[in-house]
Design a protein around this motif. Structure first.
Motif, PDB file in Angstrom:
ATOM      1  N   THR A 164     -22.339 -20.036  10.989  1.00  0.00           N
ATOM      2  CA  THR A 164     -23.484 -19.962  11.895  1.00  0.00           C
ATOM      3  C   THR A 164     -24.195 -21.301  12.006  1.00  0.00           C
ATOM      4  N   ILE A 165     -24.325 -22.020  10.896  1.00  0.00           N
ATOM      5  CA  ILE A 165     -24.981 -23.333  10.932  1.00  0.00           C
ATOM      6  C   ILE A 165     -24.184 -24.307  11.785  1.00  0.00           C
ATOM      7  N   ILE A 166     -22.870 -24.346  11.593  1.00  0.00           N
ATOM      8  CA  ILE A 166     -22.031 -25.244  12.402  1.00  0.00           C
ATOM      9  C   ILE A 166     -22.126 -24.877  13.871  1.00  0.00           C
ATOM     10  N   TYR A 167     -22.085 -23.593  14.170  1.00  0.00           N
ATOM     11  CA  TYR A 167     -22.168 -23.164  15.564  1.00  0.00           C
ATOM     12  C   TYR A 167     -23.515 -23.532  16.174  1.00  0.00           C
ATOM     13  N   GLY A 168     -24.614 -23.315  15.420  1.00  0.00           N
ATOM     14  CA  GLY A 168     -25.934 -23.643  15.938  1.00  0.00           C
ATOM     15  C   GLY A 168     -26.105 -25.133  16.175  1.00  0.00           C
ATOM     16  N   LEU A 169     -25.621 -25.967  15.242  1.00  0.00           N
ATOM     17  CA  LEU A 169     -25.757 -27.413  15.402  1.00  0.00           C
ATOM     18  C   LEU A 169     -24.939 -27.942  16.586  1.00  0.00           C
ATOM     19  N   CYS A 170     -23.779 -27.354  16.826  1.00  0.00           N
ATOM     20  CA  CYS A 170     -22.912 -27.847  17.898  1.00  0.00           C
ATOM     21  C   CYS A 170     -23.322 -27.333  19.276  1.00  0.00           C
ATOM     22  N   PHE A 193     -19.009 -31.881  21.755  1.00  0.00           N
ATOM     23  CA  PHE A 193     -19.621 -31.088  20.691  1.00  0.00           C
ATOM     24  C   PHE A 193     -18.886 -29.759  20.539  1.00  0.00           C
ATOM     25  N   LEU A 194     -18.463 -29.185  21.653  1.00  0.00           N
ATOM     26  CA  LEU A 194     -17.677 -27.954  21.589  1.00  0.00           C
ATOM     27  C   LEU A 194     -16.329 -28.194  20.922  1.00  0.00           C
ATOM     28  N   PHE A 195     -15.676 -29.309  21.249  1.00  0.00           N
ATOM     29  CA  PHE A 195     -14.404 -29.636  20.602  1.00  0.00           C
ATOM     30  C   PHE A 195     -14.593 -29.891  19.106  1.00  0.00           C
ATOM     31  N   PHE A 196     -15.707 -30.498  18.743  1.00  0.00           N
ATOM     32  CA  PHE A 196     -15.996 -30.716  17.328  1.00  0.00           C
ATOM     33  C   PHE A 196     -16.175 -29.389  16.603  1.00  0.00           C
ATOM     34  N   LYS A 197     -16.866 -28.459  17.247  1.00  0.00           N
ATOM     35  CA  LYS A 197     -17.038 -27.136  16.648  1.00  0.00           C
ATOM     36  C   LYS A 197     -15.696 -26.434  16.460  1.00  0.00           C
ATOM     37  N   THR A 209     -26.637 -26.595  20.057  1.00  0.00           N
ATOM     38  CA  THR A 209     -28.010 -27.013  20.367  1.00  0.00           C
ATOM     39  C   THR A 209     -28.059 -28.108  21.429  1.00  0.00           C
ATOM     40  N   PRO A 210     -27.246 -29.191  21.334  1.00  0.00           N
ATOM     41  CA  PRO A 210     -27.313 -30.219  22.390  1.00  0.00           C
ATOM     42  C   PRO A 210     -27.013 -29.681  23.785  1.00  0.00           C
ATOM     43  N   GLU A 211     -26.072 -28.762  23.894  1.00  0.00           N
ATOM     44  CA  GLU A 211     -25.742 -28.226  25.210  1.00  0.00           C
ATOM     45  C   GLU A 211     -26.905 -27.449  25.795  1.00  0.00           C
ATOM     46  N   ASN A 212     -27.558 -26.633  24.991  1.00  0.00           N
ATOM     47  CA  ASN A 212     -28.690 -25.865  25.501  1.00  0.00           C
ATOM     48  C   ASN A 212     -29.867 -26.771  25.851  1.00  0.00           C
ATOM     49  N   VAL A 213     -30.100 -27.799  25.060  1.00  0.00           N
ATOM     50  CA  VAL A 213     -31.169 -28.749  25.388  1.00  0.00           C
ATOM     51  C   VAL A 213     -30.855 -29.481  26.691  1.00  0.00           C
ATOM     52  N   CYS A 214     -29.609 -29.908  26.842  1.00  0.00           N
ATOM     53  CA  CYS A 214     -29.217 -30.602  28.076  1.00  0.00           C
ATOM     54  C   CYS A 214     -29.301 -29.687  29.286  1.00  0.00           C
ATOM     55  N   ASN A 215     -28.941 -28.422  29.120  1.00  0.00           N
ATOM     56  CA  ASN A 215     -29.044 -27.488  30.241  1.00  0.00           C
ATOM     57  C   ASN A 215     -30.480 -27.321  30.703  1.00  0.00           C
ATOM     58  N   ILE A 216     -31.401 -27.220  29.750  1.00  0.00           N
ATOM     59  CA  ILE A 216     -32.811 -27.069  30.113  1.00  0.00           C
ATOM     60  C   ILE A 216     -33.340 -28.338  30.768  1.00  0.00           C
TER      61      ILE A 216
END
Length: 307
Positions: free
Chosen positions: A192-198, A231-235, A200-207
């Motif tokens: 869950t931590i890895i998923y949340g960290l990876c 970030f998705l590929f890293f996840k 977060t940037p996408e959701n911030v950029c979308n907003i």
């Protein structure tokens, strides 16, 4: 497996597009790549929710240490629901994206890129649904693919820890079962931590893009989209490694399979003994993983007369 599909199919397409400014497979990749990426978010989200429910059931079961192994048909049914549900929710991505071309005013080079614009050839009812999805896409991402797995996992962990602390901690402290439960909970928290960290940037950029896109250049938007994809590929790269490292029985079984493939599974005595030992370790670890104590074999009947 879905992470492997993302790395095997989507990553080469994105890298090829960044190097050549041409879209590999054309309009097909513009529709399939977002579909697979959003499906990956759905698979991870619903898998974390299912794992949280499983940990909750393990904590609230009256005989947690003797919980039977779940049948393979039940596991396949749950995976089918997760995969089919994730792909169904991602279907609008296929209708939302399409290929576009742009000519550079300086060099005159034609570049291909994917744009979020529904096709006008769609039926009116479908077109209106796709437009509604496009307008609500940002908050749908944030609510379903970010808040849901994090809040669900945190809630299940808090309830599980409270129940375990009030009822079963005093009874199972120091046992193998409690250690296994702790390892499984740490695995879910780590995922869950890895998923949340990876994500977060996408959701911030979308907003940010939703409220500031008129003031941002196309190059900035493309750069943000590229960062989100990597970030998705890293996840997708870190999640299997983290799962194999934190989940010891699964990692041990994976290493045994790799060692067996490297040695060629020769039928000689040494390899048969090694495979028997590895099989025994795997069975022992799997019995711990599924929280089921090893059943003792039935006693041998004495031969001869009752005397």
């Amino acid at each position: 497996f879905w992470d492997f599909l993302i790395l095997f199919f989507c990553l080469p397409v994105v890298i090829f597009n960044e190097i050549t400014k041409k879209r590999l497979l054309g309009d097909v990749s513009c529709r399939i790549v977002p579909f697979m990426e959003v499906s990956s978010l759905g698979v991870t989200t619903f898998s974390l929710c299912a794992l949280g429910i499983d940990r909750f059931h393990a904590a609230t079961s009256p005989q947690a240490s003797a919980r039977p192994i779940e049948q393979c048909q039940s596991i396949i049914a749950k995976l089918a629901v997760i995969w089919v549900g994730s792909m169904t929710l991602s279907v609008p991505e296929i209708l939302l994206w399409q290929l576009a071309q742009d000519t550079s005013p300086v060099s005159g080079v034609v570049t291909e890129y994917c744009t979020m614009k529904p096709s006008s050839n769609l039926p009116e009812s479908v077109y209106s649904l796709v437009l509604t999805y496009q307008n609500a896409r940002m908050w749908w991402y944030f609510g379903c693919y970010f808040c849901l797995p994090i809040l669900f996992t945190v809630s299940c962990q808090l309830v599980t820890r409270r129940i375990s602390g009030t009822e079963k901690k005093t009874e199972c402290r120091g046992t193998k079962h409690s250690q296994c439960e702790s390892h499984l909970n740490c695995t879910i928290i780590g995922l869950t931590i890895i998923y949340g960290l990876c994500t977060t940037p996408e959701n911030v950029c979308n907003i940010v893009v939703a409220y500031m896109s008129p003031d941002m250049s196309k190059q900035t938007l493309d750069l943000l989209n590229l960062i989100n994809q990597f970030f998705l590929f890293f996840k997708c790269s870190v999640t299997p490694v983290l799962l194999l490292c934190l989940c010891r029985p699964l990692g041990q079984a994976f290493m045994d399979c790799c060692c067996c493939c490297c040695e060629g599974c020769s039928p000689d005595t040494a390899s048969s003994e090694g495979s028997a030992d590895s099989k025994l370790k795997t069975e022992m670890s799997s019995s711990i993983f599924f929280d089921k104590p090893r059943e003792s074999p039935p006693p041998l009947l004495a031969l001869g007369t009752p005397c």
